[in-house]
Write a protein that holds these residues in place. Structure first.
Motif, PDB file in Angstrom:
ATOM      1  N   PRO A  97       1.161  -8.175   6.513  1.00 36.07           N
ATOM      2  CA  PRO A  97       2.614  -7.939   5.958  1.00 36.07           C
ATOM      3  C   PRO A  97       2.097  -7.834   4.398  1.00 36.07           C
ATOM      4  N   ILE A  98       0.795  -8.789   4.395  1.00 40.78           N
ATOM      5  CA  ILE A  98       0.181  -8.697   2.763  1.00 40.78           C
ATOM      6  C   ILE A  98      -0.621  -7.785   2.237  1.00 40.78           C
ATOM      7  N   GLN A  99      -1.699  -6.846   3.176  1.00 46.67           N
ATOM      8  CA  GLN A  99      -2.403  -5.982   3.060  1.00 46.67           C
ATOM      9  C   GLN A  99      -1.589  -4.747   2.970  1.00 46.67           C
ATOM     10  N   ALA A 100       0.210  -4.476   3.453  1.00 44.25           N
ATOM     11  CA  ALA A 100       1.049  -3.635   3.052  1.00 44.25           C
ATOM     12  C   ALA A 100       0.986  -2.920   2.014  1.00 44.25           C
ATOM     13  N   PRO A 101       1.004  -3.725   0.881  1.00 42.09           N
ATOM     14  CA  PRO A 101       1.066  -2.779  -0.434  1.00 42.09           C
ATOM     15  C   PRO A 101      -0.003  -1.747  -0.919  1.00 42.09           C
ATOM     16  N   GLN A 102      -1.617  -1.920   0.313  1.00 43.47           N
ATOM     17  CA  GLN A 102      -2.265  -1.121  -0.612  1.00 43.47           C
ATOM     18  C   GLN A 102      -2.177   0.248   0.702  1.00 43.47           C
ATOM     19  N   LEU A 103      -0.489   0.010   1.320  1.00 42.29           N
ATOM     20  CA  LEU A 103      -0.492   1.723   1.685  1.00 42.29           C
ATOM     21  C   LEU A 103       0.315   2.779   0.787  1.00 42.29           C
ATOM     22  N   THR A 104       0.620   2.303  -0.268  1.00 40.50           N
ATOM     23  CA  THR A 104       1.209   2.922  -1.238  1.00 40.50           C
ATOM     24  C   THR A 104       0.261   3.272  -2.347  1.00 40.50           C
ATOM     25  N   LEU A 105      -0.957   2.346  -2.744  1.00 40.74           N
ATOM     26  CA  LEU A 105      -1.510   2.521  -3.408  1.00 40.74           C
ATOM     27  C   LEU A 105      -2.631   3.292  -2.777  1.00 40.74           C
ATOM     28  N   LEU A 106      -2.551   3.469  -1.418  1.00 41.28           N
ATOM     29  CA  LEU A 106      -3.097   4.492  -1.007  1.00 41.28           C
ATOM     30  C   LEU A 106      -2.797   5.848  -1.139  1.00 41.28           C
TER      31      LEU A 106
ATOM     32  N   PHE B  48       6.765   9.703   6.540  1.00 44.58           N
ATOM     33  CA  PHE B  48       6.090   9.208   7.986  1.00 44.58           C
ATOM     34  C   PHE B  48       5.783   8.037   8.356  1.00 44.58           C
ATOM     35  N   VAL B  49       5.656   8.021   9.677  1.00 45.33           N
ATOM     36  CA  VAL B  49       5.385   6.543  10.459  1.00 45.33           C
ATOM     37  C   VAL B  49       4.140   6.049  10.675  1.00 45.33           C
ATOM     38  N   LEU B  50       4.132   4.756  10.391  1.00 48.34           N
ATOM     39  CA  LEU B  50       2.407   4.498  10.576  1.00 48.34           C
ATOM     40  C   LEU B  50       2.748   3.192  11.239  1.00 48.34           C
ATOM     41  N   HIS B  51       1.694   2.980  12.141  1.00 56.11           N
ATOM     42  CA  HIS B  51       1.667   1.598  13.292  1.00 56.11           C
ATOM     43  C   HIS B  51       0.039   1.257  13.003  1.00 56.11           C
ATOM     44  N   PRO B  52      -0.034   1.007  11.777  1.00 56.13           N
ATOM     45  CA  PRO B  52      -1.935   0.334  11.276  1.00 56.13           C
ATOM     46  C   PRO B  52      -1.849  -1.136  11.311  1.00 56.13           C
ATOM     47  N   ASN B  53      -2.762  -1.404  11.965  1.00 54.22           N
ATOM     48  CA  ASN B  53      -3.147  -2.647  12.238  1.00 54.22           C
ATOM     49  C   ASN B  53      -3.300  -3.263  10.720  1.00 54.22           C
ATOM     50  N   LEU B  54      -2.541  -4.087  10.454  1.00 54.97           N
ATOM     51  CA  LEU B  54      -3.034  -4.394   9.047  1.00 54.97           C
ATOM     52  C   LEU B  54      -1.584  -5.579   9.159  1.00 54.97           C
TER      53      LEU B  54
ATOM     54  N   LYS C  92       0.986  -9.599  11.309  1.00 52.69           N
ATOM     55  CA  LYS C  92       0.402  -7.575  11.540  1.00 52.69           C
ATOM     56  C   LYS C  92       1.728  -7.342  11.741  1.00 52.69           C
ATOM     57  N   LEU C  93       1.756  -5.831  11.160  1.00 53.94           N
ATOM     58  CA  LEU C  93       2.627  -5.328  10.920  1.00 53.94           C
ATOM     59  C   LEU C  93       3.131  -4.185  12.728  1.00 53.94           C
ATOM     60  N   ASP C  94       4.158  -4.068  12.525  1.00 56.96           N
ATOM     61  CA  ASP C  94       4.918  -3.672  13.374  1.00 56.96           C
ATOM     62  C   ASP C  94       4.671  -1.403  12.786  1.00 56.96           C
ATOM     63  N   TYR C  95       5.433  -1.575  12.463  1.00 59.96           N
ATOM     64  CA  TYR C  95       5.428  -0.253  11.586  1.00 59.96           C
ATOM     65  C   TYR C  95       5.817  -0.119  10.561  1.00 59.96           C
ATOM     66  N   ALA C  96       4.749   1.006   9.683  1.00 55.48           N
ATOM     67  CA  ALA C  96       4.733   0.957   7.569  1.00 55.48           C
ATOM     68  C   ALA C  96       5.776   2.120   7.833  1.00 55.48           C
ATOM     69  N   VAL C  97       6.834   2.574   6.740  1.00 54.73           N
ATOM     70  CA  VAL C  97       7.386   3.932   6.637  1.00 54.73           C
ATOM     71  C   VAL C  97       6.524   4.138   4.904  1.00 54.73           C
TER      72      VAL C  97
ATOM     73  N   GLY D 194       7.173  10.018  -7.139  1.00 53.84           N
ATOM     74  CA  GLY D 194       7.032   8.161  -6.677  1.00 53.84           C
ATOM     75  C   GLY D 194       6.751   8.365  -5.121  1.00 53.84           C
ATOM     76  N   ILE D 195       6.800   6.835  -4.607  1.00 51.88           N
ATOM     77  CA  ILE D 195       5.919   6.517  -3.047  1.00 51.88           C
ATOM     78  C   ILE D 195       6.712   5.268  -2.869  1.00 51.88           C
ATOM     79  N   LEU D 196       7.835   5.547  -2.079  1.00 52.43           N
ATOM     80  CA  LEU D 196       8.031   4.350  -1.323  1.00 52.43           C
ATOM     81  C   LEU D 196       7.549   3.921  -0.151  1.00 52.43           C
ATOM     82  N   THR D 197       6.847   2.371   0.594  1.00 48.81           N
ATOM     83  CA  THR D 197       6.729   2.456   1.653  1.00 48.81           C
ATOM     84  C   THR D 197       7.753   0.948   1.833  1.00 48.81           C
ATOM     85  N   GLU D 198       7.725   1.351   3.393  1.00 51.22           N
ATOM     86  CA  GLU D 198       8.852   0.187   4.201  1.00 51.22           C
ATOM     87  C   GLU D 198       8.564  -0.237   5.229  1.00 51.22           C
ATOM     88  N   THR D 199       8.398  -1.856   5.079  1.00 45.67           N
ATOM     89  CA  THR D 199       7.508  -1.828   6.711  1.00 45.67           C
ATOM     90  C   THR D 199       7.975  -2.990   7.458  1.00 45.67           C
ATOM     91  N   LYS D 200       7.972  -3.640   8.593  1.00 48.33           N
ATOM     92  CA  LYS D 200       8.639  -4.335   9.486  1.00 48.33           C
ATOM     93  C   LYS D 200       7.377  -4.960  10.210  1.00 48.33           C
TER      94      LYS D 200
END
Ligand code: BTN
Length: 266
Positions: free
Chosen positions: A89-98, A81-87, A143-148, A132-138
């Motif tokens: 890039p350094i916070q992106a690994p938190q999405l995998t943990l969540l 799924f696609v997210l547009h989080p207000n995070l 600021k992250l544009d998106y996270a998948v 397994g979880i795979l989080t990929e971001t740009k």
């Protein structure tokens, strides 16, 4: 993508889905190369937050560290799924943990099993990997544009339906409980729980995620081995850092941050 692979199946996953936005737009395929690749394509094209791509089978599933994720069987849940989080890039690994805390809760609620989270992205049952979880971001600037976020969960496969090389180290919910589960109900539960947890995380920050994560952490408080510059070391796994690293107490009783590639868990 060849036209045959684009065939949508009857879309029942978002019927009666009790979310406000996650999965309200959902594409369901019988077969895709990878839900992750398609979700990334949709994200790049500017799709809205909450788009979910599900496929019954994947012919070229992606794992972390450029590994293959074997998912050419319809017994598992393969979705992105696609997210547009207000995070940042350094916070992106938190999405995998969540996401890991969401999966452990849903698996426990539905099956009664008590999965553990092997940092950073594996869900284990009795030392065998069930998800397994795979989080990929740009991201640009700060600021992250998106996270998948991609989730692969072995649900109804029998042992001989798992990839041969993985049988010793992987499992499914069916293997563990001798029961079959409705993938539809499980996907709905994952999306509902993710939306709740994600909104809570955006409002209250990482501490609550970390608290839940540590409750299910594999080998927390135990000795683990890791390698630095080819030297094997031992340390006690103590905590999780804000940027998603493991914090260990090393042989000199000093706190150290560790990165995944260095750790040997078993
Ligand atoms: C890992 O543990 O290495 C992560 C595996 C992630 C697999 C999922 S299945 C759905 C989504 N599509 C992919 O190609 N990969 C992720």
């Amino acid at each position: 993508m060849p036209p045959t692979q684009r065939r949508l199946t009857e879309n029942s996953f978002n019927l009666r889905l009790e979310t406000d936005w996650l999965g309200q737009s959902l594409e369901h395929y019988q077969v895709l190369e990878s839900t992750q690749v398609l979700a990334l394509e949709r994200a790049r094209a500017g799709c809205k937050e909450g788009l979910v791509i599900v496929s019954d089978r994947q012919t070229s599933g992606k794992g972390t560290q450029a590994r293959t994720w074997h998912s050419n069987h319809d017994g598992g849940i393969w979705l992105s799924f696609v997210l547009h989080p207000n995070l940042t890039p350094i916070q992106a690994p938190q999405l995998t943990l969540l996401t890991a805390t969401v999966l452990t809760k849903v698996i426990n609620d539905i099956t009664g099993l008590n999965p553990e989270i092997k940092w950073p992205n594996d869900i284990l049952i009795g030392q065998k990997k069930v998800a397994g979880i795979l989080t990929e971001t740009k991201g640009q600037h700060n600021k992250l544009d998106y996270a998948v976020v991609g989730i692969g969960l072995n649900v109804n496969q029998l042992s001989n339906q798992l990839n041969e090389e993985l049988r010793q180290i992987a499992t499914s919910l069916k293997i563990e409980t001798n029961e079959s589960y409705s993938k539809q109900a499980m996907i709905q539960a994952i999306l509902t729980q993710f939306e709740l947890s994600y909104e809570d995380y955006l409002k209250h920050g990482f501490p609550r995620v970390k608290e839940n994560w540590l409750k299910s952490a594999y080998r927390l408080g135990e000795k683990i081995q890791y390698t630095v510059d080819g030297v094997l070391k031992e340390a006690i796994f103590r905590d999780l850092s804000e940027d998603g690293c493991l914090i260990v107490l090393n042989e000199l009783k000093k706190s150290e941050k560790l990165y995944s590639a260095e750790i040997s868990w078993f």
